[in-house]
Write a protein that holds these residues in place. Structure first.
Motif, PDB file in Angstrom:
ATOM      1  N   PRO A   1       0.856  -1.537   0.156  1.00 58.06           N
ATOM      2  CA  PRO A   1      -0.018   0.115   0.005  1.00 58.06           C
ATOM      3  C   PRO A   1       1.003   1.376   0.095  1.00 58.06           C
ATOM      4  O   PRO A   1       0.515   2.537  -0.609  1.00 58.06           O
ATOM      5  CB  PRO A   1      -0.915  -0.110   1.513  1.00 58.06           C
ATOM      6  CG  PRO A   1      -0.116  -1.054   2.198  1.00 58.06           C
ATOM      7  CD  PRO A   1       0.870  -2.103   1.152  1.00 58.06           C
ATOM      8  N   HIS A   2       2.117   1.047   0.615  1.00 58.78           N
ATOM      9  CA  HIS A   2       3.040   2.424   0.429  1.00 58.78           C
ATOM     10  C   HIS A   2       3.403   2.597  -0.940  1.00 58.78           C
ATOM     11  O   HIS A   2       4.039   3.938  -1.043  1.00 58.78           O
ATOM     12  CB  HIS A   2       3.976   2.209   1.756  1.00 58.78           C
ATOM     13  CG  HIS A   2       4.897   1.056   1.188  1.00 58.78           C
ATOM     14  ND1 HIS A   2       4.666  -0.213   1.567  1.00 58.78           N
ATOM     15  CD2 HIS A   2       6.235   1.148   0.727  1.00 58.78           C
ATOM     16  CE1 HIS A   2       5.847  -0.770   0.971  1.00 58.78           C
ATOM     17  NE2 HIS A   2       6.687   0.074   0.660  1.00 58.78           N
ATOM     18  N   LEU A   3       3.362   2.126  -1.797  1.00 56.90           N
ATOM     19  CA  LEU A   3       3.949   2.183  -3.150  1.00 56.90           C
ATOM     20  C   LEU A   3       2.875   2.760  -4.146  1.00 56.90           C
ATOM     21  O   LEU A   3       1.667   2.539  -3.855  1.00 56.90           O
ATOM     22  CB  LEU A   3       4.539   0.893  -3.936  1.00 56.90           C
ATOM     23  CG  LEU A   3       5.620   0.198  -3.070  1.00 56.90           C
ATOM     24  CD1 LEU A   3       5.961  -1.108  -3.995  1.00 56.90           C
ATOM     25  CD2 LEU A   3       6.923   1.032  -2.957  1.00 56.90           C
ATOM     26  N   PRO A   4       3.388   3.309  -5.271  1.00 57.69           N
ATOM     27  CA  PRO A   4       2.323   3.947  -6.071  1.00 57.69           C
ATOM     28  C   PRO A   4       1.325   2.836  -6.739  1.00 57.69           C
ATOM     29  O   PRO A   4       1.796   1.811  -7.025  1.00 57.69           O
ATOM     30  CB  PRO A   4       3.136   4.770  -7.248  1.00 57.69           C
ATOM     31  CG  PRO A   4       4.593   4.942  -6.642  1.00 57.69           C
ATOM     32  CD  PRO A   4       4.676   3.596  -5.660  1.00 57.69           C
ATOM     33  N   ASN A   5       0.212   3.476  -7.103  1.00 59.98           N
ATOM     34  CA  ASN A   5      -0.831   2.636  -7.811  1.00 59.98           C
ATOM     35  C   ASN A   5      -0.840   1.237  -7.192  1.00 59.98           C
ATOM     36  O   ASN A   5      -0.779   0.379  -7.696  1.00 59.98           O
ATOM     37  CB  ASN A   5      -0.365   2.564  -9.321  1.00 59.98           C
ATOM     38  CG  ASN A   5      -0.420   4.015  -9.872  1.00 59.98           C
ATOM     39  OD1 ASN A   5      -1.272   4.627  -9.632  1.00 59.98           O
ATOM     40  ND2 ASN A   5       0.456   4.349 -10.592  1.00 59.98           N
ATOM     41  N   PRO A   6      -1.315   1.184  -5.854  1.00 53.67           N
ATOM     42  CA  PRO A   6      -1.485  -0.385  -5.100  1.00 53.67           C
ATOM     43  C   PRO A   6      -2.539  -1.000  -6.181  1.00 53.67           C
ATOM     44  O   PRO A   6      -2.519  -2.225  -6.263  1.00 53.67           O
ATOM     45  CB  PRO A   6      -1.659  -0.064  -3.868  1.00 53.67           C
ATOM     46  CG  PRO A   6      -2.298   1.365  -3.912  1.00 53.67           C
ATOM     47  CD  PRO A   6      -1.594   2.106  -4.998  1.00 53.67           C
ATOM     48  N   SER A   7      -3.673  -0.376  -6.566  1.00 54.77           N
ATOM     49  CA  SER A   7      -4.584  -0.886  -7.298  1.00 54.77           C
ATOM     50  C   SER A   7      -4.190  -1.604  -8.691  1.00 54.77           C
ATOM     51  O   SER A   7      -4.573  -2.829  -8.957  1.00 54.77           O
ATOM     52  CB  SER A   7      -5.807   0.080  -7.585  1.00 54.77           C
ATOM     53  OG  SER A   7      -5.333   1.077  -8.530  1.00 54.77           O
ATOM     54  N   SER A   8      -3.210  -1.020  -9.300  1.00 50.32           N
ATOM     55  CA  SER A   8      -2.606  -1.575 -10.469  1.00 50.32           C
ATOM     56  C   SER A   8      -1.851  -2.859 -10.119  1.00 50.32           C
ATOM     57  O   SER A   8      -1.763  -3.766 -11.060  1.00 50.32           O
ATOM     58  CB  SER A   8      -1.877  -0.749 -11.211  1.00 50.32           C
ATOM     59  OG  SER A   8      -2.555   0.475 -11.728  1.00 50.32           O
ATOM     60  N   ALA A   9      -1.100  -2.806  -8.838  1.00 54.28           N
ATOM     61  CA  ALA A   9      -0.381  -3.882  -8.467  1.00 54.28           C
ATOM     62  C   ALA A   9      -1.189  -4.966  -8.252  1.00 54.28           C
ATOM     63  O   ALA A   9      -0.954  -6.079  -8.585  1.00 54.28           O
ATOM     64  CB  ALA A   9       0.568  -3.521  -7.533  1.00 54.28           C
ATOM     65  N   LEU A  10      -2.331  -4.749  -7.659  1.00 50.95           N
ATOM     66  CA  LEU A  10      -3.386  -5.856  -7.073  1.00 50.95           C
ATOM     67  C   LEU A  10      -3.849  -6.638  -8.430  1.00 50.95           C
ATOM     68  O   LEU A  10      -4.044  -7.633  -8.630  1.00 50.95           O
ATOM     69  CB  LEU A  10      -4.407  -5.048  -6.379  1.00 50.95           C
ATOM     70  CG  LEU A  10      -5.463  -6.324  -6.196  1.00 50.95           C
ATOM     71  CD1 LEU A  10      -5.158  -7.254  -5.108  1.00 50.95           C
ATOM     72  CD2 LEU A  10      -6.855  -5.526  -5.208  1.00 50.95           C
ATOM     73  N   ASN A  11      -4.076  -5.556  -9.573  1.00 47.04           N
ATOM     74  CA  ASN A  11      -4.710  -6.184 -10.655  1.00 47.04           C
ATOM     75  C   ASN A  11      -3.549  -7.190 -11.393  1.00 47.04           C
ATOM     76  O   ASN A  11      -4.105  -8.140 -11.894  1.00 47.04           O
ATOM     77  CB  ASN A  11      -4.856  -5.074 -11.827  1.00 47.04           C
ATOM     78  CG  ASN A  11      -6.226  -4.221 -11.348  1.00 47.04           C
ATOM     79  OD1 ASN A  11      -7.107  -4.775 -10.734  1.00 47.04           O
ATOM     80  ND2 ASN A  11      -5.998  -2.969 -11.940  1.00 47.04           N
ATOM     81  N   LEU A  12      -2.437  -6.742 -11.247  1.00 49.62           N
ATOM     82  CA  LEU A  12      -1.406  -7.627 -11.832  1.00 49.62           C
ATOM     83  C   LEU A  12      -1.263  -8.936 -10.959  1.00 49.62           C
ATOM     84  O   LEU A  12      -1.241 -10.133 -11.585  1.00 49.62           O
ATOM     85  CB  LEU A  12      -0.161  -7.001 -12.016  1.00 49.62           C
ATOM     86  CG  LEU A  12       1.129  -7.815 -12.350  1.00 49.62           C
ATOM     87  CD1 LEU A  12       0.781  -8.511 -13.802  1.00 49.62           C
ATOM     88  CD2 LEU A  12       2.398  -6.913 -12.593  1.00 49.62           C
ATOM     89  N   LEU A  13      -1.238  -8.903  -9.913  1.00 50.98           N
ATOM     90  CA  LEU A  13      -1.272 -10.138  -9.057  1.00 50.98           C
ATOM     91  C   LEU A  13      -2.594 -11.087  -9.216  1.00 50.98           C
ATOM     92  O   LEU A  13      -2.529 -12.170  -9.104  1.00 50.98           O
ATOM     93  CB  LEU A  13      -1.253  -9.958  -7.410  1.00 50.98           C
ATOM     94  CG  LEU A  13      -0.316  -9.159  -7.103  1.00 50.98           C
ATOM     95  CD1 LEU A  13      -0.330  -8.591  -5.442  1.00 50.98           C
ATOM     96  CD2 LEU A  13       1.182  -9.978  -6.668  1.00 50.98           C
ATOM     97  N   GLU A  14      -3.701 -10.408  -9.192  1.00 53.91           N
ATOM     98  CA  GLU A  14      -5.074 -11.012  -9.650  1.00 53.91           C
ATOM     99  C   GLU A  14      -4.672 -11.603 -11.115  1.00 53.91           C
ATOM    100  O   GLU A  14      -5.357 -12.864 -11.255  1.00 53.91           O
ATOM    101  CB  GLU A  14      -6.300 -10.246  -9.803  1.00 53.91           C
ATOM    102  CG  GLU A  14      -6.724  -9.572  -8.159  1.00 53.91           C
ATOM    103  CD  GLU A  14      -7.861  -8.589  -8.296  1.00 53.91           C
ATOM    104  OE1 GLU A  14      -8.040  -7.916  -9.406  1.00 53.91           O
ATOM    105  OE2 GLU A  14      -8.263  -8.553  -7.324  1.00 53.91           O
ATOM    106  N   ARG A  15      -4.259 -11.156 -11.904  1.00 55.84           N
ATOM    107  CA  ARG A  15      -3.918 -11.698 -13.355  1.00 55.84           C
ATOM    108  C   ARG A  15      -3.134 -12.969 -12.883  1.00 55.84           C
ATOM    109  O   ARG A  15      -3.565 -13.928 -13.841  1.00 55.84           O
ATOM    110  CB  ARG A  15      -3.571 -10.711 -14.267  1.00 55.84           C
ATOM    111  CG  ARG A  15      -3.336 -11.390 -15.533  1.00 55.84           C
ATOM    112  CD  ARG A  15      -2.888 -10.516 -16.624  1.00 55.84           C
ATOM    113  NE  ARG A  15      -2.400 -10.788 -17.843  1.00 55.84           N
ATOM    114  CZ  ARG A  15      -1.821 -10.300 -18.873  1.00 55.84           C
ATOM    115  NH1 ARG A  15      -1.261  -9.067 -18.794  1.00 55.84           N
ATOM    116  NH2 ARG A  15      -1.737 -11.073 -20.075  1.00 55.84           N
TER     117      ARG A  15
END
Length: 329
Positions: free
Chosen positions: A131-145
């Motif tokens: 959560p402390h890095l930029p764009n955590p939602s984009s990181a989550l999308n990649l993890l979900e993929r």
């Protein structure tokens, strides 16, 4: 006075004694005798240095090697290269089959839609972006993929891999690492972002690191056992996607797929070559395409071998999991 060195290669430690005025080439020749790895394929890592930037005719002392020093050696043997060529030949065979199937039309696999409680255990149980890095939602999308990737799901079910947490590595916190497996699958960390935090690494790069770290669920060291299983996982991912590429998209896969050329495309190609859009011209175009492909395969194979050697070196030197001491940290 002799210089005693310890060289580590794929989980095996070798002790060598050399003289200060011996050349680096002589050391590499001795390593070839021990590991069957030709000098041109050897990469020696020590004290932040590498032999790749050095002349092999310089002395051991000039190369900065000292008594008692430990050296990590990366490299591929000719036998392994032959294995790569065999895999490449098999891939070419699959591609020919895929093109034939593409022309005949797709086939379908039917899923029963049933999943047992045991099946549900072999997955990533929790996805955690930082959560402390930029764009955590984009990181989550990649993890979900990654978590929802059917090919990854397939190998996890087949090999009964379960991972507690799939999360990311911060580049500034672990600049030398691409991946880390803690406690044999309790947690897997992957480098998702570029060094400058201005974007994300390509999906295929991250997924290849994931296959590497999943292998650490079974093997800690980068030894032959590890390499065989890691190679198997990558082949199984490719084989699964090949089945999807041949028309089995009912399973929900949405990755990169091969699409065979349509007759319209072949006709257009024949016209570019000065032919006509008749059936015979289409056959001529296909023959020319095949000839062109054959000319490219030699260069493609050479490039693939070089890429695989580089990827192997990068994976091993950038993986934080090495032996059970690291797996249980």
């Amino acid at each position: 006075m002799s210089i005693n060195l310890t060289i580590s290669h794929r989980g095996q430690a070798y002790s060598l004694s050399v003289l200060p005025n011996d050349t680096l080439a002589l050391l590499q020749s001795k390593l070839e005798d021990l590991t069957s790895t030709p000098p041109s394929f050897q990469k020696l890592l020590y004290k932040g240095k590498s032999n790749k930037s050095l002349d092999d005719q310089i002395t051991i002392t000039e190369a900065g090697l000292k008594d008692g020093m430990k050296i990590q050696m990366l490299g591929t043997t000719p036998k392994e290269l032959d294995g790569m060529k065999a895999v490449e030949n098999e891939q070419q065979k699959r591609e020919r089959i895929m093109r034939e199937r593409a022309r005949k039309g797709p086939t379908k696999l039917h899923s029963t839609g049933r999943a047992t409680a045991e099946d549900l255990n072999y997955r990533f149980h929790k996805l955690v972006p930082l959560p402390h890095l930029p764009n955590p939602s984009s990181a989550l999308n990649l993890l979900e993929r990654l978590s929802n990737d059917p090919a990854i799901h397939h190998v996890m079910q087949k090999h009964k891999f379960a991972v507690g947490i799939l999360t990311e590595l911060a580049p500034h916190e672990h600049p030398e690492l691409l991946g880390l497996n803690q406690n044999a699958g309790e947690q897997i960390k992957l480098r998702l972002r570029t060094d400058r935090y201005d974007g994300f690494r390509t999906y295929k790069e991250v997924r290849r690191v994931l296959c590497h770290e999943l292998t650490h669920n079974v093997w800690g060291d980068h030894d032959n056992n590890f390499k065989e299983l890691n190679s198997l996982l990558n082949r199984e991912v490719a084989a699964y996607e090949s089945s999807v590429q041949s028309g089995t998209n009912v399973l929900g896969y949405s990755g990169d797929v091969y699409e065979g050329p349509s007759m319209t495309q072949l006709d257009s190609f024949s016209q570019v070559l000065g032919g006509t859009s008749t059936t015979s011209a289409g056959s001529t175009a296909m023959s020319l395409l095949a000839d062109s492909a054959e000319d490219r395969r030699g260069r493609a194979l050479e490039a693939a071998e070089k890429r695989l050697r580089q990827e192997e070196e990068e994976m091993e030197s950038s993986c934080g999991t090495a032996g059970r001491s690291a797996v249980t940290e």
